[in-house]
Design a protein around this motif. Structure first.
Motif, PDB file in Angstrom:
ATOM      1  N   UNK A  42       0.866  -1.175   0.000  1.00 32.11           N
ATOM      2  CA  UNK A  42       0.000   0.000   0.000  1.00 32.11           C
ATOM      3  C   UNK A  42       0.903   1.224   0.000  1.00 32.11           C
ATOM      4  N   UNK A  43       0.859   1.967  -1.099  1.00 31.17           N
ATOM      5  CA  UNK A  43       1.651   3.186  -1.188  1.00 31.17           C
ATOM      6  C   UNK A  43       0.718   4.373  -1.009  1.00 31.17           C
ATOM      7  N   UNK A  44       0.990   5.174  -0.002  1.00 31.41           N
ATOM      8  CA  UNK A  44       0.153   6.311   0.329  1.00 31.41           C
ATOM      9  C   UNK A  44       0.955   7.576   0.052  1.00 31.41           C
ATOM     10  N   UNK A  45       0.390   8.438  -0.772  1.00 37.86           N
ATOM     11  CA  UNK A  45       1.025   9.722  -1.057  1.00 37.86           C
ATOM     12  C   UNK A  45       0.161  10.819  -0.444  1.00 37.86           C
ATOM     13  N   UNK A  46       0.673  11.432   0.594  1.00 35.36           N
ATOM     14  CA  UNK A  46      -0.056  12.537   1.251  1.00 35.36           C
ATOM     15  C   UNK A  46       0.228  13.798   0.451  1.00 35.36           C
ATOM     16  N   UNK A  47      -0.795  14.322  -0.220  1.00 36.53           N
ATOM     17  CA  UNK A  47      -0.644  15.466  -1.112  1.00 36.53           C
ATOM     18  C   UNK A  47      -0.892  16.793  -0.401  1.00 36.53           C
ATOM     19  N   UNK A  48      -1.898  16.823   0.440  1.00 35.46           N
ATOM     20  CA  UNK A  48      -2.238  18.052   1.166  1.00 35.46           C
ATOM     21  C   UNK A  48      -2.829  17.650   2.506  1.00 35.46           C
ATOM     22  N   UNK A  49      -3.297  18.628   3.237  1.00 34.00           N
ATOM     23  CA  UNK A  49      -3.855  18.346   4.555  1.00 34.00           C
ATOM     24  C   UNK A  49      -5.080  17.443   4.476  1.00 34.00           C
ATOM     25  N   UNK A  50      -5.840  17.542   3.373  1.00 27.84           N
ATOM     26  CA  UNK A  50      -7.094  16.792   3.266  1.00 27.84           C
ATOM     27  C   UNK A  50      -7.121  15.756   2.147  1.00 27.84           C
ATOM     28  N   UNK A  51      -6.031  15.569   1.419  1.00 24.87           N
ATOM     29  CA  UNK A  51      -6.055  14.615   0.310  1.00 24.87           C
ATOM     30  C   UNK A  51      -4.822  13.718   0.321  1.00 24.87           C
ATOM     31  N   UNK A  52      -5.044  12.503  -0.127  1.00 24.70           N
ATOM     32  CA  UNK A  52      -3.945  11.568  -0.342  1.00 24.70           C
ATOM     33  C   UNK A  52      -4.338  10.600  -1.452  1.00 24.70           C
ATOM     34  N   UNK A  53      -3.360   9.932  -1.991  1.00 24.94           N
ATOM     35  CA  UNK A  53      -3.577   8.957  -3.053  1.00 24.94           C
ATOM     36  C   UNK A  53      -3.138   7.597  -2.539  1.00 24.94           C
ATOM     37  N   UNK A  54      -3.992   6.587  -2.740  1.00 23.72           N
ATOM     38  CA  UNK A  54      -3.680   5.219  -2.341  1.00 23.72           C
ATOM     39  C   UNK A  54      -3.421   4.376  -3.580  1.00 23.72           C
ATOM     40  N   UNK A  55      -2.325   3.644  -3.562  1.00 21.34           N
ATOM     41  CA  UNK A  55      -2.038   2.677  -4.614  1.00 21.34           C
ATOM     42  C   UNK A  55      -1.887   1.323  -3.937  1.00 21.34           C
TER      43      UNK A  55
END
Length: 162
Positions: A45-58
């Protein structure tokens, strides 16, 4: 194992974070998924925290699941090689999972349990019908029993033989 799939989304630092775990049949059995007899799946599970309220899950799943063959009911090992990506937004007060590419979670959630996403990703990788590739790989004793109990269909308007 399942605790590794719980993300502390409120305190997750910005950037890319990787979680790896291994799941077996116990991961599926608690959710009325009798379809999976055994499982040996590595999950990344790769989690990219983009901003305070958004992230991307792969989510990437690689391994094997064992299910019943639809033809002979013996074990059938199926490879699992699947990936799934989605964005997560933390806004509002209600969960909204109606979009396949976007998951909206309430802004007051401190933790996101990704186990259901991983479970669904693996289960959706299993074909609708699962049979041994060649009929000769099936359990011959079971095929004989099925053949002895097979009912011939009778066209409309004709009588069935006794």
């Amino acid at each position: 194992m399942v605790d590794a799939l719980k993300l502390k989304i409120k305190t997750l630092p910005f950037g890319i974070h990787t979680v790896e775990c291994h799941v077996d049949e116990s991961f599926f059995n608690g959710q009325d998924q009798a379809e999976v007899r055994r499982a040996d799946v590595d999950v990344t599970l790769e989690v990219t925290r983009k901003s305070e309220n958004t992230c991307r899950l792969e989510i990437s799943c690689h391994g094997t699941v064992t299910v019943a063959c639809d033809r002979c009911l013996d074990d059938l090992d199926l490879p699992v090689e699947v990936s799934y990506c989605l964005n997560v937004e933390q806004t509002g007060t209600e969960l909204d999972d109606s979009n396949d590419e976007l998951l909206i979670v309430p802004s007051d959630w401190r933790e996101l349990d990704t186990a259901p996403l991983v479970r669904d990703t693996v289960l959706l990788a299993i074909p609708m019908t699962h049979c041994h590739e060649h009929e000769e790989d099936c359990n011959s004793a079971m095929l004989n029993v099925l053949e002895n109990h097979r009912v011939e269909t009778v066209p409309d308007g004709e009588e069935a033989p006794e």
